[in-house]
Design a protein around this motif. Structure first.
Motif, PDB file in Angstrom:
ATOM      1  N   VAL A 163     -11.842   1.329 -11.006  1.00  0.00           N
ATOM      2  CA  VAL A 163     -10.946   2.364 -10.869  1.00  0.00           C
ATOM      3  C   VAL A 163     -10.933   3.080  -9.469  1.00  0.00           C
ATOM      4  N   ALA A 164     -12.068   2.908  -8.719  1.00  0.00           N
ATOM      5  CA  ALA A 164     -12.214   3.559  -7.545  1.00  0.00           C
ATOM      6  C   ALA A 164     -10.953   3.138  -6.361  1.00  0.00           C
ATOM      7  N   GLY A 165     -10.572   1.970  -6.666  1.00  0.00           N
ATOM      8  CA  GLY A 165      -9.456   1.371  -5.573  1.00  0.00           C
ATOM      9  C   GLY A 165      -9.903   1.260  -4.306  1.00  0.00           C
ATOM     10  N   ASN A 166      -9.101   1.864  -3.275  1.00  0.00           N
ATOM     11  CA  ASN A 166      -9.427   1.634  -1.839  1.00  0.00           C
ATOM     12  C   ASN A 166     -10.555   2.696  -1.387  1.00  0.00           C
ATOM     13  N   ALA A 167     -10.941   3.595  -2.326  1.00  0.00           N
ATOM     14  CA  ALA A 167     -11.986   4.511  -1.985  1.00  0.00           C
ATOM     15  C   ALA A 167     -13.329   3.732  -2.111  1.00  0.00           C
ATOM     16  N   TRP A 168     -13.438   2.582  -2.723  1.00  0.00           N
ATOM     17  CA  TRP A 168     -14.450   1.745  -3.153  1.00  0.00           C
ATOM     18  C   TRP A 168     -15.531   1.337  -1.763  1.00  0.00           C
ATOM     19  N   ASN A 169     -16.681   1.596  -1.703  1.00  0.00           N
ATOM     20  CA  ASN A 169     -17.584   1.249  -0.677  1.00  0.00           C
ATOM     21  C   ASN A 169     -18.987   1.143  -1.197  1.00  0.00           C
ATOM     22  N   ALA A 188     -24.343  -6.708  -6.074  1.00  0.00           N
ATOM     23  CA  ALA A 188     -23.003  -6.463  -5.803  1.00  0.00           C
ATOM     24  C   ALA A 188     -22.914  -5.596  -4.338  1.00  0.00           C
ATOM     25  N   GLY A 189     -23.729  -5.457  -3.576  1.00  0.00           N
ATOM     26  CA  GLY A 189     -23.566  -4.906  -2.535  1.00  0.00           C
ATOM     27  C   GLY A 189     -24.169  -3.337  -2.639  1.00  0.00           C
ATOM     28  N   VAL A 190     -24.418  -2.702  -3.985  1.00  0.00           N
ATOM     29  CA  VAL A 190     -24.864  -1.416  -4.192  1.00  0.00           C
ATOM     30  C   VAL A 190     -26.367  -1.240  -3.898  1.00  0.00           C
ATOM     31  N   GLN A 191     -26.947  -0.083  -3.712  1.00  0.00           N
ATOM     32  CA  GLN A 191     -28.235  -0.009  -3.542  1.00  0.00           C
ATOM     33  C   GLN A 191     -28.840   0.096  -5.036  1.00  0.00           C
ATOM     34  N   THR A 192     -29.866  -0.459  -5.097  1.00  0.00           N
ATOM     35  CA  THR A 192     -30.681  -0.384  -6.456  1.00  0.00           C
ATOM     36  C   THR A 192     -32.025   0.239  -6.226  1.00  0.00           C
ATOM     37  N   ARG A 193     -32.375   1.378  -6.882  1.00  0.00           N
ATOM     38  CA  ARG A 193     -33.735   1.936  -6.877  1.00  0.00           C
ATOM     39  C   ARG A 193     -34.137   2.275  -8.193  1.00  0.00           C
ATOM     40  N   PHE A 194     -35.600   2.578  -7.981  1.00  0.00           N
ATOM     41  CA  PHE A 194     -36.490   2.592  -9.372  1.00  0.00           C
ATOM     42  C   PHE A 194     -36.337   4.025  -9.587  1.00  0.00           C
ATOM     43  N   MET A 195     -36.136   4.297 -10.949  1.00  0.00           N
ATOM     44  CA  MET A 195     -36.419   5.706 -11.294  1.00  0.00           C
ATOM     45  C   MET A 195     -37.228   5.820 -12.533  1.00  0.00           C
ATOM     46  N   PRO A 196     -38.121   6.810 -12.904  1.00  0.00           N
ATOM     47  CA  PRO A 196     -39.104   6.651 -13.762  1.00  0.00           C
ATOM     48  C   PRO A 196     -38.450   6.931 -15.269  1.00  0.00           C
ATOM     49  N   ASP A 197     -37.265   7.379 -15.369  1.00  0.00           N
ATOM     50  CA  ASP A 197     -36.727   7.613 -16.610  1.00  0.00           C
ATOM     51  C   ASP A 197     -36.223   6.274 -17.361  1.00  0.00           C
ATOM     52  N   PRO A 198     -36.324   6.319 -18.728  1.00  0.00           N
ATOM     53  CA  PRO A 198     -35.952   5.010 -19.256  1.00  0.00           C
ATOM     54  C   PRO A 198     -34.479   4.564 -19.340  1.00  0.00           C
ATOM     55  N   GLY A 199     -33.698   5.459 -18.800  1.00  0.00           N
ATOM     56  CA  GLY A 199     -32.223   5.447 -18.827  1.00  0.00           C
ATOM     57  C   GLY A 199     -31.815   4.593 -17.546  1.00  0.00           C
ATOM     58  N   MET A 200     -30.619   4.802 -17.302  1.00  0.00           N
ATOM     59  CA  MET A 200     -29.968   4.333 -16.070  1.00  0.00           C
ATOM     60  C   MET A 200     -28.785   5.054 -15.430  1.00  0.00           C
ATOM     61  N   GLN A 201     -28.393   5.141 -14.238  1.00  0.00           N
ATOM     62  CA  GLN A 201     -27.475   5.802 -13.701  1.00  0.00           C
ATOM     63  C   GLN A 201     -26.802   5.285 -12.474  1.00  0.00           C
ATOM     64  N   LEU A 202     -25.473   5.720 -12.417  1.00  0.00           N
ATOM     65  CA  LEU A 202     -24.815   5.183 -11.186  1.00  0.00           C
ATOM     66  C   LEU A 202     -24.494   6.429 -10.607  1.00  0.00           C
ATOM     67  N   ASN A 203     -24.772   6.494  -9.135  1.00  0.00           N
ATOM     68  CA  ASN A 203     -24.156   7.656  -8.408  1.00  0.00           C
ATOM     69  C   ASN A 203     -23.538   7.371  -7.154  1.00  0.00           C
ATOM     70  N   PHE A 204     -22.396   8.260  -6.784  1.00  0.00           N
ATOM     71  CA  PHE A 204     -21.493   7.753  -5.770  1.00  0.00           C
ATOM     72  C   PHE A 204     -20.877   9.277  -5.164  1.00  0.00           C
ATOM     73  N   PRO A 205     -20.211   9.009  -4.068  1.00  0.00           N
ATOM     74  CA  PRO A 205     -19.649  10.133  -3.340  1.00  0.00           C
ATOM     75  C   PRO A 205     -18.921  11.074  -4.436  1.00  0.00           C
ATOM     76  N   VAL A 206     -19.181  12.276  -4.354  1.00  0.00           N
ATOM     77  CA  VAL A 206     -18.411  13.272  -5.083  1.00  0.00           C
ATOM     78  C   VAL A 206     -16.905  13.186  -4.879  1.00  0.00           C
ATOM     79  N   ASP A 207     -16.505  13.215  -3.607  1.00  0.00           N
ATOM     80  CA  ASP A 207     -15.012  13.262  -3.355  1.00  0.00           C
ATOM     81  C   ASP A 207     -14.280  12.006  -3.779  1.00  0.00           C
ATOM     82  N   TRP A 208     -14.943  10.948  -4.318  1.00  0.00           N
ATOM     83  CA  TRP A 208     -14.088   9.989  -5.205  1.00  0.00           C
ATOM     84  C   TRP A 208     -13.540  10.461  -6.253  1.00  0.00           C
ATOM     85  N   LEU A 209     -14.267  11.396  -7.027  1.00  0.00           N
ATOM     86  CA  LEU A 209     -13.709  11.947  -8.334  1.00  0.00           C
ATOM     87  C   LEU A 209     -12.222  12.456  -7.927  1.00  0.00           C
ATOM     88  N   PHE A 210     -11.712  12.935  -6.617  1.00  0.00           N
ATOM     89  CA  PHE A 210     -10.564  13.455  -6.689  1.00  0.00           C
ATOM     90  C   PHE A 210      -9.450  12.557  -6.324  1.00  0.00           C
TER      91      PHE A 210
END
Length: 335
Positions: A163-169, A188-210
């Motif tokens: 869905v990010a289209g041309n913004a994808w990096n 897939a080229g994305v950074q993977t990091r450990f976090m202590p929480d048992p969930g999971m999350q994906l974060n990306f530049p906020v300007d992509w939202l617009f």
């Protein structure tokens, strides 16, 4: 302020067993027999294909980890997630059809996706420079959801990319999880990091939202699967016991094992709902008896045997005590 869903019933941790089906199909397509893992948790392939069966999420975590062992593939969840058909997934297809920006897509998706699973809470958090799509687990898992996390990484990275289209990096995207063993570094080229929480999350530049979402051709949302409004202990209990009422042992330990939880947790959850195990078994037997009398040509003796009664007379006494009619009287009054 984050957008999120947090229904009370999610806290019980039950999910639709049919969510395991993509893993089962993946194994079968590769000639791998899933039965050893299924037998370990007392489930069958038929139950997985039944959309009305619910079990506790930790039973699913263990089952999928078992599938990984059978396949000899530590990244099985990733493989299945990469093969998952996003276009056929109602939350994705419906959100994409109505959205013009990534924010609109995410705002719609975060409200729709919990209907597909009931053991997590989805949130979209907007910060000054980063946007975070978070999947929080409502309970600390006793069984590590390694393969579920790998599956989630593949699905959500693909979802954002599509869905990010041309913004994808991919270099600007971070996938965070405690269960880092479920995916390789820089998947897939994305950074993977450990976090202590048992969930999971994906974060990306906020300007992509617009940015405008990338529309795919012929994107017609499929017909939605009819889902229950909630997945409670009672719904899970009824779903798993429908074909087990003739089992010789329907005590708390056995039934809790079917659901993938401890017996004290089962009994406490039923108490919270103002009911008991014997009461729910009795209600289920009555409902199934009425359904079979109404919609099948089985004899009263055959129906009684299916529901765990050793003889017709015993079943007839039970049915009359619950409905005020014998099975034959019930059938004679049907329209």
């Amino acid at each position: 302020m984050p957008l999120q869903t947090d229904h009370e019933f999610h806290r019980e941790g039950f999910i639709r067993l049919a969510l395991v089906a993509p893993f089962l199909n993946y194994l079968k397509e590769r000639g791998i027999d899933p039965r050893p893992a299924l037998d370990t948790v007392g489930l069958s392939a038929d139950q997985i294909n039944d959309t009305g069966v619910y079990v506790h999420s930790e039973l699913v975590f263990g089952l999928l980890n078992g599938f990984s062992d059978l396949a000899g593939d530590r990244y099985l969840g990733l493989r299945v997630g990469e093969a998952f058909d996003l276009q056929a997934w109602p939350p994705f297809a419906t959100s994409l059809q109505s959205a013009t920006t990534l924010f609109e897509f995410m705002a719609s998706f975060v409200r729709l996706v919990p209907q597909e699973s009931s053991s997590v809470r989805h949130s979209l958090i907007v910060e000054a420079e980063r946007a975070i799509y978070r999947i929080s687990r409502l309970q600390e898992p006793a069984v590590a959801p390694v393969q579920v996390t790998g599956f989630g990484a593949a699905v959500y990275v693909r979802l954002l990319q599509s869905v990010a289209g041309n913004a994808w990096n991919p270099g600007e995207v971070v996938w965070e999880t405690r269960y880092i063993a479920g995916l390789p570094p820089r998947y897939a080229g994305v950074q993977t990091r450990f976090m202590p929480d048992p969930g999971m999350q994906l974060n990306f530049p906020v300007d992509w939202l617009f940015r405008d979402v990338s529309k795919m051709p012929d994107n017609t949302p499929p017909k939605r699967l009819a889902l229950d409004d909630e997945v409670t202990i009672v719904a899970a209990l009824r779903s798993i016991l429908r074909d087990k009422l003739d089992e010789p042992d329907l005590g708390p330990d056995a039934i809790a094992g079917f659901l993938g939880i401890q017996s004290n947790r089962l009994l406490n959850a039923l108490k919270h709902h103002g009911t008991t195990l014997p009461r729910e078994i009795k209600r289920l037997r009555t409902d199934l008896a009425e359904d079979l009398l109404r919609n099948s040509d089985k004899t009263a003796g055959e129906i009684g045997a299916k529901l765990g009664y050793t003889d017709k007379a015993h079943f007839t006494r039970f049915f009359k005590s619950q409905t005020g009619m014998t099975p034959s009287e019930f059938r004679s009054r049907l329209p």
